[in-house]
Design a protein around this motif. Structure first.
Motif, PDB file in Angstrom:
ATOM      1  N   CYS A 198      -1.739   9.595  -3.740  1.00  0.00           N
ATOM      2  CA  CYS A 198      -0.411   9.787  -4.335  1.00  0.00           C
ATOM      3  C   CYS A 198       0.513  10.533  -3.375  1.00  0.00           C
ATOM      4  O   CYS A 198       1.688  10.182  -3.223  1.00  0.00           O
ATOM      5  N   GLY A 199      -0.017  11.570  -2.724  1.00  0.00           N
ATOM      6  CA  GLY A 199       0.808  12.317  -1.780  1.00  0.00           C
ATOM      7  C   GLY A 199       1.239  11.470  -0.596  1.00  0.00           C
ATOM      8  O   GLY A 199       2.411  11.472  -0.204  1.00  0.00           O
ATOM      9  N   GLY A 200       0.292  10.721  -0.026  1.00  0.00           N
ATOM     10  CA  GLY A 200       0.647   9.856   1.090  1.00  0.00           C
ATOM     11  C   GLY A 200       1.591   8.746   0.682  1.00  0.00           C
ATOM     12  O   GLY A 200       2.518   8.387   1.424  1.00  0.00           O
ATOM     13  N   SER A 201       1.389   8.180  -0.515  1.00  0.00           N
ATOM     14  CA  SER A 201       2.274   7.127  -1.002  1.00  0.00           C
ATOM     15  C   SER A 201       3.685   7.644  -1.211  1.00  0.00           C
ATOM     16  O   SER A 201       4.666   6.935  -0.951  1.00  0.00           O
ATOM     17  N   LEU A 202       3.799   8.884  -1.679  1.00  0.00           N
ATOM     18  CA  LEU A 202       5.120   9.471  -1.849  1.00  0.00           C
ATOM     19  C   LEU A 202       5.835   9.587  -0.508  1.00  0.00           C
ATOM     20  O   LEU A 202       7.035   9.276  -0.400  1.00  0.00           O
ATOM     21  N   LEU A 203       5.113  10.043   0.524  1.00  0.00           N
ATOM     22  CA  LEU A 203       5.715  10.127   1.853  1.00  0.00           C
ATOM     23  C   LEU A 203       6.195   8.759   2.335  1.00  0.00           C
ATOM     24  O   LEU A 203       7.301   8.617   2.856  1.00  0.00           O
ATOM     25  N   VAL A 204       5.369   7.750   2.134  1.00  0.00           N
ATOM     26  CA  VAL A 204       5.745   6.397   2.558  1.00  0.00           C
ATOM     27  C   VAL A 204       6.965   5.924   1.778  1.00  0.00           C
ATOM     28  O   VAL A 204       7.924   5.386   2.347  1.00  0.00           O
ATOM     29  N   GLY A 205       6.948   6.133   0.464  1.00  0.00           N
ATOM     30  CA  GLY A 205       8.072   5.700  -0.354  1.00  0.00           C
ATOM     31  C   GLY A 205       9.372   6.382   0.016  1.00  0.00           C
ATOM     32  O   GLY A 205      10.436   5.743   0.068  1.00  0.00           O
ATOM     33  N   LEU A 206       9.320   7.685   0.293  1.00  0.00           N
ATOM     34  CA  LEU A 206      10.522   8.408   0.688  1.00  0.00           C
ATOM     35  C   LEU A 206      11.025   7.937   2.053  1.00  0.00           C
ATOM     36  O   LEU A 206      12.237   7.844   2.279  1.00  0.00           O
ATOM     37  N   HIS A 207      10.113   7.654   2.962  1.00  0.00           N
ATOM     38  CA  HIS A 207      10.520   7.129   4.266  1.00  0.00           C
ATOM     39  C   HIS A 207      11.186   5.759   4.129  1.00  0.00           C
ATOM     40  O   HIS A 207      12.149   5.457   4.842  1.00  0.00           O
ATOM     41  N   LEU A 208      10.702   4.944   3.213  1.00  0.00           N
ATOM     42  CA  LEU A 208      11.318   3.640   2.998  1.00  0.00           C
ATOM     43  C   LEU A 208      12.749   3.793   2.489  1.00  0.00           C
ATOM     44  O   LEU A 208      13.640   3.032   2.873  1.00  0.00           O
ATOM     45  N   LEU A 209      12.976   4.773   1.610  1.00  0.00           N
ATOM     46  CA  LEU A 209      14.329   5.007   1.111  1.00  0.00           C
ATOM     47  C   LEU A 209      15.246   5.547   2.199  1.00  0.00           C
ATOM     48  O   LEU A 209      16.440   5.236   2.230  1.00  0.00           O
ATOM     49  N   ALA A 210      14.702   6.352   3.102  1.00  0.00           N
ATOM     50  CA  ALA A 210      15.527   7.023   4.103  1.00  0.00           C
ATOM     51  C   ALA A 210      15.740   6.204   5.362  1.00  0.00           C
ATOM     52  O   ALA A 210      16.722   6.431   6.087  1.00  0.00           O
TER      53      ALA A 210
END
Length: 516
Positions: free
Chosen positions: A182-194
């Protein structure tokens, strides 16, 4: 400790809380900007700008991108982590290094390499492919570290109940990886938005690309501000989704588990497919960028190495990275100290303010600072001070995490002993805790410097006239389709990032109790 010594010790708390409070208030600037601009714009215009076809298209693109990229990244990262940490895969340590190295290549350099190799690559499919290859290490690192910490007795107990190896993994191992996933997925998801540069090259529209386009065409018009507001809501939705997926289950346990080496599973006939997967991933995530760079560098020869221009870009990048890293670490220190020495309700609120800003895309932070400086403090527009402030806001959580862990290892008794010997409270903290936390401060500075070296969007929007980092110079040349001339700048970014990336991997291995 005497009553007087305790009173002197408490004096340090308000003295440290004040700067932490100031930093927390400053970190609220981007969110405050979105709220104030929304109110000033008026409800009718907000509705007209937000509820339109363009925003709907961007939301669909964002949802499809996240829905396709994050699950694929999870599957790839978890598979690679399992193979390198829990099986008898040949050359496992080498494949583990190869799974981390892609972090040293900025995402927009990944897209540059792929566009050079496959000029027709574009749209959602191209965006998903390059995003998975660029961002899977963000999931691989925490999952691999968690696998090293797991007690093998849990798997043995599951196997003793007659479960097959596959069912043991699904029922005994995978649930314990939930927090890391979940933590790693959050990082990936935030990077995709940014992310901006990657998707511009792939010609896939996202909120970040649309905001920068609006800013460049209308100089911070209402449309760009409203898109920023929608993007912030997307970030908050992503944070909420991660919290729900993580759940409230307890994963810690009393005791350190079985003190024995993990028995690696024999792959048998699956060894060749496993080797093929690792080789293919390394070839696509590392081989393509380095092959492309080598090709362009060979085509250009020495003529594409204008030493003065490249040297200036390297010097300016290093200067901004070092200055930004040091300043961010300094401003994060009060909050890091409070989170360890004075946990409480106020500390949690202040810490949340420090962390939330790291989830915002750089384009939102940059747009907020552009608007504020233009409207209120025009002399600060496009200055080093504003640019360093943006870096501090964007990378504050990186500095806080690294510094807090180091401060926690410094005994509080040393501070009290220093005050008992007549030191002032802040002086006691400085000469004891902060001195012992120096390695953590250095790691914090390095982590922030790594982010600044590869930062593009905020640097494009806020850098002073005449200042060109490796990222912005690379971007200006690729925008002109001059891929040959851009190659030296891409190579220098990778060379500056690679040592910091490998140090990050080694620290992750040591933290999980395994030497890399």
């Amino acid at each position: 400790m005497t009553l007087g010594q305790r009173e002197r010790s408490r004096l340090a708390y308000p003295l440290v809380t004040l700067p932490a409070l100031i930093v927390a208030l400053v970190s609220l600037i981007p969110l405050g900007f979105v709220v104030i601009v929304t109110v000033q714009t008026g409800w009718d215009q907000v509705v007209a700008l937000v509820f339109r076809g363009r925003v709907g298209d961007l939301l669909v693109n964002t949802a499809l991108l996240e829905a396709a990229t994050v699950p694929l990244t999870i599957v790839l990262a978890v598979t690679l982590a399992w193979l390198t940490e829990r099986t008898d895969l040949p050359f496992a340590r080498l494949w583990a290094w190869f799974a981390v190295v892609p972090l040293a290549v900025p995402a927009f350099v990944h897209s540059y390499a792929w566009i050079s190799l496959v000029p027709g690559l574009k749209g959602l499919g191209g965006g998903v492919l390059v995003s998975v290859l660029a961002y899977f290490p963000f999931l691989y690192l925490p999952v691999a570290a968690q696998l090293r910490r797991l007690d093998p007795a849990i798997e043995d107990a599951a196997a003793s109940l007659g479960l097959s190896p596959w069912r043991v993994f699904l029922r005994a191992v995978l649930p314990q990886l939930r927090v890391a996933i979940c933590g790693g997925s959050l990082l990936v998801g935030l990077h995709l938005l940014a992310e901006y540069g990657l998707f511009v090259m792939i010609r896939f529209d996202t909120f970040s690309t649309a905001i920068v386009d609006q800013f460049q065409s209308a100089f911070n018009g209402p449309a760009a501000n409203m898109l920023s507001g929608v993007l912030v809501l997307c970030c908050l939705a992503l944070l909420g989704t991660e919290a729900l997926a993580r759940g409230g289950e307890r994963y810690a346990r009393v005791g350190s588990g079985a003190p024995r080496m993990v028995t690696r599973h024999a792959l048998g006939g699956w060894v060749w497919p496993a080797l093929a997967l690792n080789l293919a991933t390394a070839a696509l995530a590392i081989g393509v960028p380095f092959t492309t760079l080598t090709r362009w560098l060979a085509i250009g020869g020495l003529e594409i190495w204008p030493l003065q221009t490249v040297g200036n870009a390297v010097i300016q990048t290093i200067f901004l990275a070092v200055m930004g890293g040091m300043l961010t670490t300094i401003v994060a220190a009060p909050m890091a100290w409070l989170s360890v020495r004075a946990p409480g309700r106020l500390q949690r609120v202040l810490e949340a303010c420090h962390y939330y800003v790291g989830s915002l895309p750089g384009v939102v932070v940059a747009l907020a600072l552009v608007t504020i400086t233009v409207r209120l403090v025009l002399p600060l527009y496009q200055t080093f001070a504003t640019l360093l402030l943006a870096y501090g806001l964007l990378f504050l959580p990186r500095a806080l995490v690294a510094l807090r862990a180091s401060i926690a290892q410094a005994p509080v008794e040393l501070e009290r002993a220093a005050m008992a010997l007549g030191r002032a409270p802040l002086q006691a903290v400085r000469v004891t805790t902060m001195r012992l936390a120096a390695p953590g401060a250095a790691a914090s500075t390095a982590l922030v410097a790594l982010g600044i070296t590869n930062e593009l969007t905020a640097t494009l929007m806020l850098s002073p006239t005449g200042v060109e980092t490796l990222a912005t110079k690379f971007w200006s040349l690729t925008s002109e389709i001059d891929y040959v001339a851009a190659a030296p700048y891409a190579l220098m970014m990778v060379l500056l990032s690679l040592p910091l990336t490998l140090v990050l991997h080694r620290q992750s291995s040591r933290a999980s109790g395994s030497a890399a």
